[in-house]
Design an enzyme around this catalytic site. Structure first.
Site, PDB file in Angstrom:
ATOM      1  N   LYS A 194       0.927  -1.052  -0.030  1.00 14.09           N
ATOM      2  CA  LYS A 194      -0.030   0.111   0.016  1.00 14.09           C
ATOM      3  C   LYS A 194       0.899   1.288   0.045  1.00 14.09           C
ATOM      4  O   LYS A 194       1.515   1.702   0.818  1.00 14.09           O
ATOM      5  CB  LYS A 194      -1.116  -0.007   1.328  1.00 14.09           C
ATOM      6  CG  LYS A 194      -2.044   1.112   1.120  1.00 14.09           C
ATOM      7  CD  LYS A 194      -2.786   1.605   2.132  1.00 14.09           C
ATOM      8  CE  LYS A 194      -1.832   2.827   2.950  1.00 14.09           C
ATOM      9  NZ  LYS A 194      -1.903   3.807   2.198  1.00 14.09           N
ATOM     10  N   GLY A 200       6.863   4.984   8.432  1.00 13.62           N
ATOM     11  CA  GLY A 200       6.277   6.017   8.865  1.00 13.62           C
ATOM     12  C   GLY A 200       6.356   6.466  10.198  1.00 13.62           C
ATOM     13  O   GLY A 200       7.240   6.416  10.921  1.00 13.62           O
ATOM     14  N   GLY A 243       3.251   3.297  13.808  1.00 13.42           N
ATOM     15  CA  GLY A 243       3.854   1.942  14.129  1.00 13.42           C
ATOM     16  C   GLY A 243       3.061   1.395  15.350  1.00 13.42           C
ATOM     17  O   GLY A 243       2.886   0.342  15.218  1.00 13.42           O
ATOM     18  N   GLU A 272      10.275   0.975  10.460  1.00 14.52           N
ATOM     19  CA  GLU A 272      11.258   2.169  10.374  1.00 14.52           C
ATOM     20  C   GLU A 272      10.298   3.290  10.561  1.00 14.52           C
ATOM     21  O   GLU A 272       9.605   3.842   9.931  1.00 14.52           O
ATOM     22  CB  GLU A 272      11.739   2.080   9.021  1.00 14.52           C
ATOM     23  CG  GLU A 272      13.141   2.620   8.931  1.00 14.52           C
ATOM     24  CD  GLU A 272      12.964   4.150   8.524  1.00 14.52           C
ATOM     25  OE1 GLU A 272      12.885   5.017   9.302  1.00 14.52           O
ATOM     26  OE2 GLU A 272      12.987   4.226   7.335  1.00 14.52           O
ATOM     27  N   CYS A 306      13.405  10.910   7.499  1.00 17.20           N
ATOM     28  CA  CYS A 306      13.303  10.120   8.826  1.00 17.20           C
ATOM     29  C   CYS A 306      14.733  10.477   9.634  1.00 17.20           C
ATOM     30  O   CYS A 306      14.862  10.494  10.714  1.00 17.20           O
ATOM     31  CB  CYS A 306      12.906   8.638   8.954  1.00 17.20           C
ATOM     32  SG  CYS A 306      13.792   7.773   7.574  1.00 17.20           S
ATOM     33  N   GLU A 339       9.312  15.175  15.983  1.00 14.62           N
ATOM     34  CA  GLU A 339       9.714  15.180  14.762  1.00 14.62           C
ATOM     35  C   GLU A 339       8.857  16.147  13.901  1.00 14.62           C
ATOM     36  O   GLU A 339       7.686  16.079  13.773  1.00 14.62           O
ATOM     37  CB  GLU A 339       9.316  13.883  14.096  1.00 14.62           C
ATOM     38  CG  GLU A 339       9.966  13.670  12.844  1.00 14.62           C
ATOM     39  CD  GLU A 339       9.837  12.060  12.165  1.00 14.62           C
ATOM     40  OE1 GLU A 339       8.857  11.586  12.479  1.00 14.62           O
ATOM     41  OE2 GLU A 339      10.920  11.646  11.555  1.00 14.62           O
TER      42      GLU A 339
HETATM   43  P1  NAI Z   1       1.737   8.093   8.597  1.00 14.23           P
HETATM   44  O1  NAI Z   1       2.423   6.845   9.359  1.00 14.23           O
HETATM   45  O2  NAI Z   1       0.253   8.085   9.041  1.00 14.23           O
HETATM   46  O3  NAI Z   1       1.646   7.230   7.197  1.00 14.23           O
HETATM   47  C1  NAI Z   1       2.481   6.216   6.549  1.00 14.23           C
HETATM   48  C2  NAI Z   1       1.801   5.315   5.880  1.00 14.23           C
HETATM   49  O4  NAI Z   1       0.913   4.515   6.940  1.00 14.23           O
HETATM   50  C3  NAI Z   1       0.681   5.643   4.661  1.00 14.23           C
HETATM   51  O5  NAI Z   1       0.700   4.683   3.801  1.00 14.23           O
HETATM   52  C4  NAI Z   1      -0.555   5.671   5.549  1.00 14.23           C
HETATM   53  O6  NAI Z   1      -1.932   5.393   4.570  1.00 14.23           O
HETATM   54  C5  NAI Z   1      -0.477   4.478   6.305  1.00 14.23           C
HETATM   55  N1  NAI Z   1      -1.162   4.522   7.588  1.00 14.23           N
HETATM   56  C6  NAI Z   1      -1.576   5.753   8.315  1.00 14.23           C
HETATM   57  N2  NAI Z   1      -2.381   5.150   9.452  1.00 14.23           N
HETATM   58  C7  NAI Z   1      -2.534   3.636   9.360  1.00 14.23           C
HETATM   59  C8  NAI Z   1      -3.027   2.854  10.211  1.00 14.23           C
HETATM   60  N3  NAI Z   1      -3.764   3.143  11.166  1.00 14.23           N
HETATM   61  N4  NAI Z   1      -3.083   1.303   9.855  1.00 14.23           N
HETATM   62  C9  NAI Z   1      -2.337   1.238   8.819  1.00 14.23           C
HETATM   63  N5  NAI Z   1      -1.509   2.005   7.950  1.00 14.23           N
HETATM   64  C10 NAI Z   1      -1.676   3.248   8.277  1.00 14.23           C
HETATM   65  O7  NAI Z   1       2.407   9.404   8.351  1.00 14.23           O
HETATM   66  P2  NAI Z   1       1.573  10.699   7.958  1.00 14.23           P
HETATM   67  O8  NAI Z   1       0.429  10.865   8.751  1.00 14.23           O
HETATM   68  O9  NAI Z   1       1.343  10.504   6.327  1.00 14.23           O
HETATM   69  O10 NAI Z   1       2.628  11.766   8.251  1.00 14.23           O
HETATM   70  C11 NAI Z   1       2.701  12.087   9.802  1.00 14.23           C
HETATM   71  C12 NAI Z   1       4.262  12.339  10.147  1.00 14.23           C
HETATM   72  O11 NAI Z   1       4.716  11.027  10.197  1.00 14.23           O
HETATM   73  C13 NAI Z   1       5.035  13.019   9.504  1.00 14.23           C
HETATM   74  O12 NAI Z   1       4.949  14.519   9.966  1.00 14.23           O
HETATM   75  C14 NAI Z   1       6.309  12.586   9.963  1.00 14.23           C
HETATM   76  O13 NAI Z   1       6.828  13.175  11.057  1.00 14.23           O
HETATM   77  C15 NAI Z   1       5.972  10.984  10.272  1.00 14.23           C
HETATM   78  N6  NAI Z   1       6.479  10.147   9.012  1.00 14.23           N
HETATM   79  C16 NAI Z   1       7.597   9.701   9.177  1.00 14.23           C
HETATM   80  C17 NAI Z   1       8.153   8.737   8.038  1.00 14.23           C
HETATM   81  C18 NAI Z   1       9.707   8.249   8.002  1.00 14.23           C
HETATM   82  O14 NAI Z   1      10.346   7.859   7.050  1.00 14.23           O
HETATM   83  N7  NAI Z   1       9.816   7.566   9.196  1.00 14.23           N
HETATM   84  C19 NAI Z   1       7.389   8.841   6.831  1.00 14.23           C
HETATM   85  C20 NAI Z   1       6.089   9.599   6.674  1.00 14.23           C
HETATM   86  C21 NAI Z   1       5.622  10.434   7.800  1.00 14.23           C
END
Ligand code: NAI
Ligand code: MG
Length: 500
Positions: free
Chosen positions: A193, A247, A252, A269, A303, A402
């Site tokens: 996804k 993410g 996580g 990660e 990240c 972050e």
């Molecule tokens: P997120 O962690 O919510 O999204 C990342 C992925 O997880 C997307 O594909 C999303 O659709 C999916 N996702 C979201 N909620 C989920 C759930 N309950 N169950 C399964 N999958 C789910 O990150 P978001 O909301 O886009 O960004 C928010 C913050 O997260 C950013 O400001 C940043 O601080 C952090 N982030 C960190 C990343 C990294 O590389 N470590 C990458 C993206 C965001």
């Protein structure tokens, strides 16, 4: 008369492709979501809708898992010679190279990042990650052991089965490669996804994978949302054997909770709040360039970004003057312009998040050394000027949370002990860096810092062969290198009775 911007003169290689329907990839076929729903994908530099994409949900995930299960248990994937699996992966890498310019444009239009980076970093690393893991197909081995002469004992390394992969929007195609590479090398089948903000390069690479001949059901792609939708359906699914996620740390934790449904394996990660530490004996100009790459690469949406810059007091003022001079000159604009050094944030939501943190830092008493606002000449797009705060204390929210944007917190320090303590005083532990001419100091610091990657006199250097992952809240497991093979394989112990 309006001035024609450079990017407006450019030929858009993916124009025709963008005009075609964007569907889900299930069992080798492109299909609409069962609900018939779609969602808009927006170019963050212009706020224009690029196209609409199928909105996959739970029932689509179910179909994709069925296809992946069938392909795993009965397809040719697991039984084909390892070198044939490798050859498909090499072909995919070559196809990515052959479409490098098109994929780079698509990534830039979807995510906002400068085209120089999409082409020179994302596409290159994506293809090389596939090549690196293609090499692993033929190198997976079990062991024989001499436990007891009454038994012939050996181990087999086997694929885990159906793996669910949920990836973010900051490096859409590279995160796909980090996930697919080791999963495919080990012989697993995949339900991916992509992030809802940036699903396009995954769909295009999915097409390339079908063209080069991956068997149906081995790779399935469900575009859609996370919570209460496709992402959650993957993490809860009873017939997915492993979930890999990159993410936010909060997400996580939800994924770990959902994974208890069938105790699927989890690798995570997550975020970071990396310390980037400059000692007075460092090469200052190199460290200034490193600090800029560290925090402003990919608009700060990294990240492992060096979001906390620790400067030894004697060099603080000189360093800051060189740093702000350079940062004020960074050209910001549409990523399709070859001269753009920094693009927009990926979405309105992220722009608002970054601006909120800028307000928080101001409220906490940090001083704006540069940036701190939306650029005045940018009427459209989710831009934030590269921003640096001085006078930051490590306990401030701007130094602990972050931001995931182009915002740097500068903290002065006096000695090795206090800086090591402050560097580790964070929930995260993904990465860190030290700049010094003293080898002893560098080694001491490397052993003190609690982080999965430490850079010495460099920043943000990556290679598919070097493991990447976190300590503490930054996650479990190591991606890249041979360690990722552990995440995508099971060990089976075999005991064969040799007694007469
Ligand atoms: P997120 O962690 O919510 O999204 C990342 C992925 O997880 C997307 O594909 C999303 O659709 C999916 N996702 C979201 N909620 C989920 C759930 N309950 N169950 C399964 N999958 C789910 O990150 P978001 O909301 O886009 O960004 C928010 C913050 O997260 C950013 O400001 C940043 O601080 C952090 N982030 C960190 C990343 C990294 O590389 N470590 C990458 C993206 C965001
Ligand atoms: Mg989220």
């Amino acid at each position: 008369m309006a001035v024609v911007q450079e990017h407006e003169k450019k030929e858009i290689l993916c124009k025709d492709w963008l005009s075609k329907p964007k569907k889900l990839l299930i069992d080798g076929k492109w299909v609409e979501a069962k609900s018939g729903k779609t969602f808009a994908v927006v170019n963050p530099a212009t706020e224009e809708v690029l196209c609409h994409v199928a909105e996959g949900g739970k029932e689509d995930v179910d179909l994709a898992v069925k296809a992946a299960r069938r392909a795993f248990e009965h397809g040719p994937w697991r039984t084909m010679a390892a070198y044939e699996r490798a050859r498909l992966m090499y072909k995919l890498a070559d196809a990515i190279d052959a479409h490098a310019d098109e994929l780079a444009q698509l990534e830039t239009m979807d995510n906002g990042k400068p085209i120089k980076e999409s082409r020179g970093f994302d596409v290159v690393q994506t293809a090389e990650t596939f090549r690196y893991y293609a090499g692993w197909c033929t190198k997976l081995e079990g062991e024989t052991t001499n436990v007891n002469s009454n038994f012939f004992t050996y181990t087999l390394r086997e694929p885990i089965g159906v793996v669910g992969q949920i990836i973010p929007w900051n490096f859409p195609m590279l995160m796909l490669a980090w996930k697919w590479g080791p999963a495919l090398a080990c012989g697993n089948t995949i339900v991916l996804k992509p992030a809802e903000q940036t699903p396009l390069t995954a769909l295009r690479i999915g097409e390339l994978a079908m063209e080069v001949g991956f068997p149906e059901g081995v790779i399935n792609i469900i575009t859609g949302f996370g919570a209460d939708s496709a992402g959650e359906a993957i993490s809860k699914h009873m017939d997915i054997d492993k979930v890999a996620f990159t993410g936010e740390d909060k997400t996580g934790k939800l994924i770990v909770q959902a994974s208890t449904s069938n105790l699927k394996r989890v690798s995570l990660e997550l975020g970071g709040k990396a310390p980037n530490i400059v000692f007075a004996d460092a090469d200052i100009d190199a460290a200034v360039r490193g600090a800029i790459t560290g925090i402003f690469f990919n608009q700060g949406q990294v990240c492992c970004a060096g979001s906390r810059l620790f400067l030894e007091k004697p060099i603080h003022d000189e360093f800051m003057s060189k740093l702000t001079d350079r940062v004020n000159k960074i050209r910001q604009g549409n990523g399709l312009d070859e001269n753009t050094g920094i693009g927009p944030q990926v979405s309105k939501e992220q722009q608002e998040r970054v601006l909120k943190y800028i307000d928080i830092a101001k409220g906490e008493g940090a001083a704006v050394a540069c940036g701190g606002l939306v650029p005045e000449d940018q009427k459209k797009g989710y831009f934030v000027r590269p921003t640096i705060f001085t006078g930051v204390h490590n306990q401030m929210r701007i130094a602990q949370e972050e931001v995931f944007g182009p915002v740097l917190a500068v903290i002065p320090f006096t000695d090795m002990e206090s800086v090591a303590e402050q560097a580790n005083a964070t929930a995260f532990g993904l990465s860190g860096a030290v700049w010094t001419a003293d080898v002893k100091k560098a080694h001491k610091f490397v052993s003190r810092i609690k982080a999965g990657t430490v850079w010495v006199n460099c920043y943000n250097v990556l290679d598919p062969a070097m493991p990447f992952g976190g300590y503490k809240t930054s996650g479990y497991g190591r991606e890249l290198g041979k360690h990722s093979i552990e995440l995508y394989s099971n060990i089976k112990s075999v005991w064969m009775n040799m007694m007469d």
